[in-house]
Motif scaffolding. Sequence first.
Motif, mmCIF file in Angstrom:
data_model
loop_
_atom_site.group_PDB
_atom_site.id
_atom_site.type_symbol
_atom_site.label_atom_id
_atom_site.label_comp_id
_atom_site.label_asym_id
_atom_site.label_seq_id
_atom_site.Cartn_x
_atom_site.Cartn_y
_atom_site.Cartn_z
ATOM 1 N N THR A 177 0.405 -0.995 0.336
ATOM 2 C CA THR A 177 0.043 -0.141 -0.321
ATOM 3 C C THR A 177 0.896 1.205 0.231
ATOM 4 O OG1 THR A 177 -0.383 -0.145 2.571
ATOM 5 C CG2 THR A 177 -2.105 -1.431 1.170
ATOM 6 N N PHE A 178 0.573 1.946 -0.531
ATOM 7 C CA PHE A 178 0.682 3.784 -0.304
ATOM 8 C C PHE A 178 -0.159 4.584 0.249
ATOM 9 C CE2 PHE A 178 -1.289 3.219 -4.262
ATOM 10 C CZ PHE A 178 -1.768 4.777 -4.228
ATOM 11 N N THR A 179 0.181 5.520 1.503
ATOM 12 C CA THR A 179 -0.832 6.953 1.830
ATOM 13 C C THR A 179 -0.680 7.732 1.043
ATOM 14 O OG1 THR A 179 -0.558 5.455 3.482
ATOM 15 C CG2 THR A 179 -1.445 7.672 3.439
ATOM 16 N N ILE A 180 -1.640 8.796 0.729
ATOM 17 C CA ILE A 180 -2.025 10.359 0.077
ATOM 18 C C ILE A 180 -2.577 11.129 1.386
ATOM 19 C CG2 ILE A 180 -2.786 11.660 -1.569
ATOM 20 C CD1 ILE A 180 -2.273 9.354 -3.099
ATOM 21 N N ALA A 181 -1.716 12.154 2.105
ATOM 22 C CA ALA A 181 -2.261 12.361 3.209
ATOM 23 C C ALA A 181 -3.252 14.129 2.675
ATOM 24 C CB ALA A 181 -1.188 13.074 3.846
ATOM 25 N N ALA A 182 -4.420 14.093 3.348
ATOM 26 C CA ALA A 182 -5.632 15.026 2.871
ATOM 27 C C ALA A 182 -5.083 16.339 2.673
ATOM 28 C CB ALA A 182 -6.715 14.515 2.906
ATOM 29 N N GLU A 183 -5.518 16.975 2.990
ATOM 30 C CA GLU A 183 -5.287 18.821 3.855
ATOM 31 C C GLU A 183 -6.556 18.978 3.952
ATOM 32 O OE1 GLU A 183 -2.893 20.248 3.657
ATOM 33 O OE2 GLU A 183 -1.254 19.420 2.269
ATOM 34 N N ASP A 184 -6.537 19.757 4.581
ATOM 35 C CA ASP A 184 -7.384 20.543 5.832
ATOM 36 C C ASP A 184 -8.244 21.363 5.282
ATOM 37 O OD1 ASP A 184 -9.271 21.641 7.280
ATOM 38 O OD2 ASP A 184 -8.019 21.938 9.073
ATOM 39 N N GLY A 185 -9.409 21.621 4.869
ATOM 40 C CA GLY A 185 -9.088 23.223 3.157
ATOM 41 C C GLY A 185 -9.821 24.313 4.205
ATOM 42 N N ALA A 186 -9.316 23.655 5.386
ATOM 43 C CA ALA A 186 -9.259 25.394 6.170
ATOM 44 C C ALA A 186 -8.364 26.614 6.114
ATOM 45 C CB ALA A 186 -10.111 24.997 7.133
#
Length: 292
Positions: A177-186
């Motif tokens: 697996t690999f992970t793509i971290a999300a951004e805090d849109g705020a």
Amino acid sequence: MSLNSVNTNRQAVFALQSLNQTNSDLGVVQKRVSTGFRVADARDDGGAFAVAQAVRSDIAGVTAVNEQLGGVKGVLQTTFAALTVVSDTMKQARATLTRLGDGAIDATQRAQYETQYNQLRTQISQFISDANYNGRTLLSNGISVATVGTGTAATVTTTTAAGAGDIIGIRNEAGGTFTIAAEDGALLQLSTATPTDAAAAVAYLNGGFITVEAAISTALNRFGASMQYVENQISYNTKKNDALSDGLGALVDADLAKESSNLQALQTRQQLGVQTLSLANQGPQILLSLFR
């Protein structure tokens, strides 16, 4: 054993054995020609068939992985497109905010620039909230924190919105697996407070605005790198599948040119075998002439 016997016809036995062997060989060749495989099932070659099944399983796994990676690529492309438009809109917002920092403009002009700035800020917020692909978004960590009660009795509840948050994708048939971290849109949106005067506009331009602008640039860079990684992984998996298919073909595929030659030879042998058996079966009839 007598050679002149009506009970035992050695020539017919030999001819029949040869014809049976030819028919058996012909059946094998016809199976190869009809299926295109030298090893069509475990009866042909148990060891090679077992290896072939394992390779076919790997090919199916890699194909499924690339299908899933296509979905991840779609999320990243949507995110990248949204951030690109947001970055372009930030240029317009900077220009408008700079004009609001001019103390020489009158109240009417300031009101117009404030309206324009608010519209641009709203557009940026909408672009970020609309960056969804198949129900997934990388521009929201989806985390909501709520505190219930006060003092020592207070409890903190953390929830994650559906479709938001990090993406953990699969990259190979072995389950890596690999992970793509999300951004805090705020953190990628401008402050909802519109500067009320030139000083406030200049202060925000050199403070919060720069922070948001830097966050957007960082997100663009990170998601761009992630998209390149996913594209490279898809390309690698495609080439890997091609290599696996080539190896599988070398293991189980029939050489049809060779089998075509064998088929013609065996068909000729079969015809000759039938004729030989027919002649051998006529042998005992010759003995009748001894009794005339």
